[in-house]
Design a protein around this motif. Sequence first.
Motif, PDB file in Angstrom:
ATOM      1  N   PRO A  77       0.811  -1.344   0.047  1.00  0.00           N
ATOM      2  CA  PRO A  77      -0.125  -0.212  -0.047  1.00  0.00           C
ATOM      3  C   PRO A  77       0.734   1.352   0.104  1.00  0.00           C
ATOM      4  N   TYR A  78       2.378   1.094  -0.036  1.00  0.00           N
ATOM      5  CA  TYR A  78       3.038   2.383   0.138  1.00  0.00           C
ATOM      6  C   TYR A  78       2.751   3.168  -1.165  1.00  0.00           C
ATOM      7  N   ILE A  79       2.156   2.845  -2.269  1.00  0.00           N
ATOM      8  CA  ILE A  79       1.723   3.865  -3.359  1.00  0.00           C
ATOM      9  C   ILE A  79       0.856   4.964  -2.861  1.00  0.00           C
ATOM     10  N   LEU A  80       0.237   4.796  -1.696  1.00  0.00           N
ATOM     11  CA  LEU A  80      -0.454   5.941  -1.184  1.00  0.00           C
ATOM     12  C   LEU A  80       0.357   6.937  -0.517  1.00  0.00           C
ATOM     13  N   LYS A  85       5.014  15.488  -1.369  1.00  0.00           N
ATOM     14  CA  LYS A  85       3.886  16.185  -2.246  1.00  0.00           C
ATOM     15  C   LYS A  85       3.308  15.665  -3.462  1.00  0.00           C
ATOM     16  N   ALA A  86       3.464  14.132  -3.184  1.00  0.00           N
ATOM     17  CA  ALA A  86       2.919  13.100  -4.147  1.00  0.00           C
ATOM     18  C   ALA A  86       1.953  12.248  -3.413  1.00  0.00           C
ATOM     19  N   SER A  87       2.046  12.563  -2.167  1.00  0.00           N
ATOM     20  CA  SER A  87       1.405  11.283  -1.488  1.00  0.00           C
ATOM     21  C   SER A  87      -0.168  11.590  -1.113  1.00  0.00           C
ATOM     22  N   VAL A  88      -1.089  10.619  -1.440  1.00  0.00           N
ATOM     23  CA  VAL A  88      -2.186  10.554  -1.212  1.00  0.00           C
ATOM     24  C   VAL A  88      -2.308  10.842   0.583  1.00  0.00           C
ATOM     25  N   ILE A  89      -1.902  10.094   1.281  1.00  0.00           N
ATOM     26  CA  ILE A  89      -2.029  10.082   2.723  1.00  0.00           C
ATOM     27  C   ILE A  89      -1.642  11.488   3.297  1.00  0.00           C
ATOM     28  N   ALA A 329      -7.266   9.697 -15.706  1.00  0.00           N
ATOM     29  CA  ALA A 329      -6.115   9.357 -14.724  1.00  0.00           C
ATOM     30  C   ALA A 329      -6.188   7.691 -15.240  1.00  0.00           C
ATOM     31  N   GLY A 330      -4.961   7.048 -14.889  1.00  0.00           N
ATOM     32  CA  GLY A 330      -4.951   5.767 -15.051  1.00  0.00           C
ATOM     33  C   GLY A 330      -4.849   5.127 -13.880  1.00  0.00           C
ATOM     34  N   HIS A 331      -4.831   3.755 -13.666  1.00  0.00           N
ATOM     35  CA  HIS A 331      -5.182   2.655 -12.662  1.00  0.00           C
ATOM     36  C   HIS A 331      -4.104   3.171 -11.341  1.00  0.00           C
ATOM     37  N   VAL A 332      -3.062   3.544 -11.646  1.00  0.00           N
ATOM     38  CA  VAL A 332      -1.815   3.648 -10.667  1.00  0.00           C
ATOM     39  C   VAL A 332      -1.649   5.415 -10.626  1.00  0.00           C
ATOM     40  N   SER A 333      -1.694   5.980 -11.620  1.00  0.00           N
ATOM     41  CA  SER A 333      -1.316   7.459 -11.695  1.00  0.00           C
ATOM     42  C   SER A 333      -2.337   8.087 -10.918  1.00  0.00           C
ATOM     43  N   LEU A 334      -3.327   7.571 -10.584  1.00  0.00           N
ATOM     44  CA  LEU A 334      -4.567   8.305  -9.916  1.00  0.00           C
ATOM     45  C   LEU A 334      -3.920   8.356  -8.216  1.00  0.00           C
ATOM     46  N   ALA A 335      -3.220   7.324  -8.021  1.00  0.00           N
ATOM     47  CA  ALA A 335      -2.431   7.571  -6.423  1.00  0.00           C
ATOM     48  C   ALA A 335      -1.158   7.936  -6.739  1.00  0.00           C
ATOM     49  N   LEU A 336      -0.343   7.787  -7.647  1.00  0.00           N
ATOM     50  CA  LEU A 336       0.994   8.193  -7.869  1.00  0.00           C
ATOM     51  C   LEU A 336       1.236   9.579  -7.812  1.00  0.00           C
ATOM     52  N   SER A 337       0.236  10.211  -8.430  1.00  0.00           N
ATOM     53  CA  SER A 337       0.333  11.726  -8.600  1.00  0.00           C
ATOM     54  C   SER A 337      -0.181  12.523  -7.318  1.00  0.00           C
ATOM     55  N   GLY A 338      -0.926  11.664  -6.460  1.00  0.00           N
ATOM     56  CA  GLY A 338      -1.630  12.521  -5.429  1.00  0.00           C
ATOM     57  C   GLY A 338      -2.868  13.137  -5.680  1.00  0.00           C
TER      58      GLY A 338
END
Length: 355
Positions: A77-80, A85-89, A329-338
Motif C-alpha cells: 500500500p505504500y503507493i498511497l 508532495k505526491a502522497s495521497v495520505i 487518470a490511469g489505474h496507478v497514476s490516480l494514486a501516484l500523482s497524489g
Amino acid sequence: MAIESPFKEYIQELDVEKEKKRWEQLFKVFSEPEPKIGHTPRTEVWRKNKSVLWHYPAKQKKYEIPLFFVYSLFNKPYILDIAPKASVIEGLTNMGYEVYLLDWGSPGYEDKKMGLDTYIEKYLRTAVKRAIRHSGAEEITLIGYCLGGTIASIYASIADEPIKNLVVATVPIDFKPFIGPDQWAEGMRQGDINIDRFIDAYGVVPPQLVEGMFRAIGAPIYFTNYTMLLSRAHDQRYVDKWRRMNRWTRDQVPFAGEAYKQLANDLFKENKLVKGELMIGNKKVDLKNITANLYVVSGSRDNLILEEQSKPLMDLASSEDKTYVSVEAGHVSLALSGLFAKIVDQWASSRSNQL
C-alpha cells in the motif's frame, strides 16, 4: 572542401548537455539504492499476524470522521504514500483528516488457508473497530482502492460497524468484463485452467507470478516504461517518480491460496458478487445492504479496471447519497500523482462533520 549534408534540415541538432544529463541519470537509476518511500509520520495502532493498522495524524484536525484505507491484496500500500508532495495520505492529513491504513502484510505458506472470510471478518472488521475506538469518533469513512474497494464494498454490505461514507476507486465489482487475453478468461470460466490444483501445490501465489500476471495484462505498456525512461532521463523529477513507480511495480506480495481461490472461482469465474450469491462465512453478501454515502471513482485511462466493472455498484447499493465520477487518470497514476487526495477531499469534506 566541406560538403554540407542535404539532410541537415531533417536531423535535430544534438544537445550535448541534455544528453550528458540523460546518461548520468540512467547510471544513477541502476547504481544507486532504491528510493525511500513512506514519508508521512505514523504510529502503529494494532497488529495481527502480518497485518498492521497504521494511524496518520492530521496536521491540524478539521474533521470529526476519520478516513480508513483498505488497499488491494495484490500490492503493497505504500503507493498511497509514495513521495513527499505526491502522497495521497500526506495530502489528506494536510487537509485536516485523521487517516488510518490497514496494511495486510505479506502472507507466508503458513497463511495458505486464509480466505476472504478471514481477511474481512477477523482482520478488517477488527481493525475498523480499533480505528473507531482510537479516534474517538462515532462513525468512519471507508476508502477502498482497486481490489481493496471490492473488499471494502463486501464488508460494508455485512458490517455492523457505523460506516458513514464509502469511497471506492478503480474498483472491480462486475467481473464479467475482462482486460487481458481472451483465452485466459475463457479457459478459467470453462474450467480448462484449474486454479485450485495450482494453489494446492503452491499454498500461496508466489510474488513472481503476480508480477508476471500484471506484466502480461499490461503488455506492451509495461515495457514502454523503459522506453519512456530513456526518452525522459534528462528530467530529474520524472526519473525520481519513475524509480518509485518501478520499485512499487516490482515489489509484489504473495497471495494467500484460499483467498485467491475465492477470487478466481467466486468472483471472476462465477461473478457471485454482482449476482448476490457470494458468501462470507455464514453471511450472504447483498450489495443492496450498503446504505452509506457512496462515492465511486474511475480512471478514464485505466488499463486494468474498466469503468463498466465499477459502475454496477451505483445501481446495486441502496445509498441515497450516491456520486460517480470518471477522472482523467490511469489505474496507478490516480494514486501516484497524489490526485486522489484532492478527489476524496472534494467529496468527503462536506460529509465528514467539519469541526
